[in-house]
Design an enzyme around this catalytic site. Structure first.
Site, mmCIF file in Angstrom:
data_model
loop_
_atom_site.group_PDB
_atom_site.id
_atom_site.type_symbol
_atom_site.label_atom_id
_atom_site.label_comp_id
_atom_site.label_asym_id
_atom_site.label_seq_id
_atom_site.Cartn_x
_atom_site.Cartn_y
_atom_site.Cartn_z
ATOM 1 N N GLU A 78 0.787 -1.267 0.085
ATOM 2 C CA GLU A 78 -0.111 0.073 0.043
ATOM 3 C C GLU A 78 0.919 1.172 -0.036
ATOM 4 O O GLU A 78 0.932 2.024 1.060
ATOM 5 C CB GLU A 78 -0.994 0.105 1.239
ATOM 6 C CG GLU A 78 -2.002 -1.105 1.139
ATOM 7 C CD GLU A 78 -3.102 -0.947 2.149
ATOM 8 O OE1 GLU A 78 -2.725 -0.321 3.257
ATOM 9 O OE2 GLU A 78 -4.076 -1.554 2.071
ATOM 10 N N GLU A 128 -6.401 -8.092 -0.201
ATOM 11 C CA GLU A 128 -6.637 -8.032 1.000
ATOM 12 C C GLU A 128 -8.049 -7.818 1.180
ATOM 13 O O GLU A 128 -8.638 -6.831 0.341
ATOM 14 C CB GLU A 128 -5.795 -6.992 1.866
ATOM 15 C CG GLU A 128 -4.595 -7.228 2.134
ATOM 16 C CD GLU A 128 -3.682 -5.997 2.811
ATOM 17 O OE1 GLU A 128 -4.569 -5.130 3.570
ATOM 18 O OE2 GLU A 128 -2.602 -5.839 2.927
HETATM 19 C C1 GAL Z 1 -4.245 -2.555 5.134
HETATM 20 C C2 GAL Z 1 -2.968 -3.007 5.232
HETATM 21 C C3 GAL Z 1 -2.791 -4.177 6.316
HETATM 22 C C4 GAL Z 1 -3.550 -3.960 7.576
HETATM 23 C C5 GAL Z 1 -5.116 -3.920 6.992
HETATM 24 C C6 GAL Z 1 -6.040 -3.839 8.087
HETATM 25 O O1 GAL Z 1 -4.333 -1.358 4.689
HETATM 26 O O2 GAL Z 1 -2.341 -3.314 4.101
HETATM 27 O O3 GAL Z 1 -1.373 -4.445 6.561
HETATM 28 O O4 GAL Z 1 -2.850 -3.011 8.021
HETATM 29 O O5 GAL Z 1 -5.158 -2.622 6.393
HETATM 30 O O6 GAL Z 1 -7.163 -3.550 7.559
#
Ligand code: GAL
Length: 650
Positions: A143, A301
């Site tokens: 990110e 994710e």
């Molecule tokens: C994303 C990040 C992850 C974790 C996640 C939590 O922004 O890439 O490492 O922090 O959010 O929702």
């Protein structure tokens, strides 16, 4: 194969947990994990001393168990030794505060020493694992920009000056572009130029727009440096970096996507959106797909249930995680992954849901994770198919950045919200749409919508004209086509870029207060905005009650272009969109709360996804067989809250 898995952070756990994790992953049908994302301080505990033994053991364990790895470069979180030794590399916020280590992403994107140290660990990683049998792809960084997307330190200011010299060549050109004749801002030496900082009144709009462009480029440059290094070491291994489509607007993802082989993204449910939060997921999925037209993408994710960063963090209802996952699958994802595999018991994310929850196996989350693994295995032949949309929404980051300047006719007019609102209305009408850059090839679309494009460059302006001239249908929202790429007003009446195309000249804006509405003769109302527009060729399709044009249509060569002088709310917007789409031959088929999307392939494979977001059973027209082999002959029943996928009859 549809990739299934999540971020695995084994370094947070004793080594005897690792084999158990891998056994559980196999039970859940996990095919891939993202590994090492935040491992820099474990891999290089002291500057220049690398410890890879633990990662060797993890990589081997995964290879032995047939689980593939998206191996991350750990550069999103430099270790404390880095900040301690090189404090000049820490990021500084707009107000001049240094952001220290102790969380993550504590580095200035323009820092030469950060780049040097990042590339050093990337090189070590590349050489050690570039040929490892478990490695499927490099997951570069994590990110980009999430917490440090705009740095205002002196190093950034110097890098900004270099970027500006490149863009403008001379100070005269910069002074002209930024309009520095205003408020005595003329620069006589490059060294006088800073990043935007706290000023007594409004910052120069050209400066702030270019600074946003520079900030996106500074991060992109870091990505390129890591990518190019890895390409040299392991030329056959693909790579990606995970975007935050729909959540993060500081990176020009159109430009970024051109540099990526595979687009991937992270997506989280916005709890505050309540019953309509899933429409926001569809928005992000459609946007991500659009960054690489015609290509599948990866959901790197999302969450199995609650997140930990929204204040009030809503847990997902039974079945909701499946619906969310299948929304992404339906809209073109070839991977469904989560943050994270095992819920942490330490650290700031210990209250974030995961695939394997604190409570272990006798939980809703685990049961749904196992069931999702089965569903995705059954859907393996969906991989490689794509979504074909007939409608495109134009969207550009530079326009959003320019409109972000606080001196506007109405700061309540928020382009991202407007674009999301138009997308949501299309979602409700059952019309799947893409997003497109204003300069993109639009010829494949039956209709092109321009909800909020304050800034458009000359090429983008001409592109829409050409599209309509060739027979396309366009609908332009108010306060679009107003300024050029330097944020300078296009004179002669608004919207300068498209006055001719629209057959309308706007004399003056009349913004509305946020709680005011302006009634429309055809039903419903507009909000936030109204205009005094004169017809110069267009016909009127709807008016305000005082007779002023609210919605116009102009025939232009082989096509037609509609214009709105206000922002119609729900019912009125649905009316306009339905009509414009119908004119373009696109029929609204939506049933409230039912999401239906098709993925197909030139080889004839086609899949219909039906997602029932309501509490009542629904029927959807379909013919073929469901994933479990049940024949569907004309009507598919989708139980309340459930998802169904039909392999359509050829
Ligand atoms: C994303 C990040 C992850 C974790 C996640 C939590 O922004 O890439 O490492 O922090 O959010 O929702």
């Amino acid at each position: 194969m549809i990739v299934y898995g999540g971020d695995w952070n084994p370094e947070q756990w004793p080594e005897d947990v690792w084999p158990e994790d891998v056994r559980l992953m196999r039970e859940a049908g996990v095919t891939h994990v993202s590994l090492g994302i935040f491992s820099w301080s474990m891999l290089e505990p002291v500057e220049g001393r690398f410890e890879f033994g633990w990662l060797d053991r993890i990589m081997d364990l995964l290879a032995e168990n047939g689980i593939k790895v998206y191996l991350s470069t750990p550069t999103a979180s430099p270790p404390p030794w880095f900040a301690h030794t090189y404090p000049e590399a820490l990021p500084v916020d707009f107000e001049g505060h240094t952001l220290y280590h102790g969380s993550r992403q504590a580095f200035c994107p323009s820092s030469p020493v950060y780049r040097e140290k990042a590339l050093a660990i990337v090189e070590q990683l590349g050489r050690r694992y570039g040929g490892h049998p478990a490695l499927a792809m490099w997951h570069i960084h994590n990110e980009y920009g999430c917490h440090n997307g705009r740095c205002y330190c002196d190093t950034s200011a110097a890098a900004f000056r270099t970027w500006l010299r490149d863009r403008y060549g001379s100070l005269d050109a910069l002074n002209e572009a930024w309009g520095t004749a205003f408020w005595s801002q003329r620069y006589s030496d490059w060294e006088q130029i800073l990043t935007p900082r706290i000023t007594p009144s409004f910052t120069n709009p050209g400066q702030q727009l270019d600074y946003r462009r520079f900030s996106s480029d500074a991060l992109l440059d870091l990505y390129r440096a890591e990518r190019d290094l890895l390409a040299k070491i392991s030329p056959d291994v693909p790579n990606t970096t995970n975007f935050m489509s729909g959540l993060y607007w500081d990176a020009d993802y159109w430009a970024w996507a051109e540099e990526l082989e595979v687009v991937s993204t992270d997506q989280y449910l916005a709890g505050e959106l309540g019953d309509e939060a899933h429409i926001d997921l569809a928005f992000a999925a459609d946007l991500t797909r659009s960054f690489k037209p015609g290509r599948p993408w990866l959901l790197m994710e999302h969450s199995t249930s609650a997140v930990n960063w929204q204040g009030y963090n809503r847990a997902k209802q039974p079945g909701e995680m499946h619906r969310n996952s299948v929304q992404h699958l339906a809209r073109g994802a070839d991977a469904i992954m989560f943050f994270q595999w095992r819920a942490s018991k330490i650290g700031a994310e210990k209250w974030h849901s995961a695939m394997y929850p604190h409570g272990g196996k006798d939980t809703k989350i685990w049961r749904e994770v196992v069931a999702l693994g089965e569903l995705l295995r059954d859907a393996s032949d969906v991989a490689g198919t794509t979504v074909k949309a007939d409608v495109a929404i134009l969207l550009d980051f530079a326009s959003i950045w320019a409109q972000d300047h606080p001196a506007q006719p109405n700061t309540e007019l928020k382009p991202i919200e407007i674009v999301k609102q138009w997308h949501a209305e299309l979602w409700k009408l059952g019309i799947t749409c893409d997003f497109a850059h204003p300069g993109a090839d639009l010829s494949g679309y039956r209709a092109v919508l321009v909800p909020a494009l304050y800034l458009v460059d000359d090429a983008g302006a001409a592109n829409l004209e050409r599209y309509v001239a060739g027979g396309g249908r366009a609908l332009v929202g108010p306060y679009s086509g107003i300024v050029d790429d330097r944020d300078q007003v296009r004179l002669g009446g608004y919207p300068g870029a498209w006055r001719d195309l629209l057959g309308v000249t706007v004399e003056e804006f009349f913004p509305l207060r946020s709680d005011d509405a302006i009634e429309l003769t055809g039903g419903g109302s507009g909000r936030l905005w109204s205009e005094v527009a004169h017809l110069t060729g267009a016909e009127v399709l709807d008016t305000y009650l005082d007779g002023r044009p609210a919605w116009t249509r102009h025939a232009w060569e082989r096509g037609a272009a509609d214009y709105l002088t206000t922002l119609p709310t729900g019912e009125a917007l649905a009316r306009v969109l339905t009509a414009v789409c119908a004119e373009a031959g696109v029929t609204a088929t939506g049933t409230p709360g039912i999401e239906v999307v098709r993925r197909s392939h030139q080889d004839g494979r086609a899949f219909l996804f039906a997602i029932n977001h309501t509490a009542a059973d629904a029927e959807v027209p379909a013919t073929g067989t469901t994933l479990d082999g049940t024949a569907v002959d004309g009507v598919l029943t989708v139980p309340a809250g459930a998802v169904r996928t039909v392999r359509e009859a050829r």
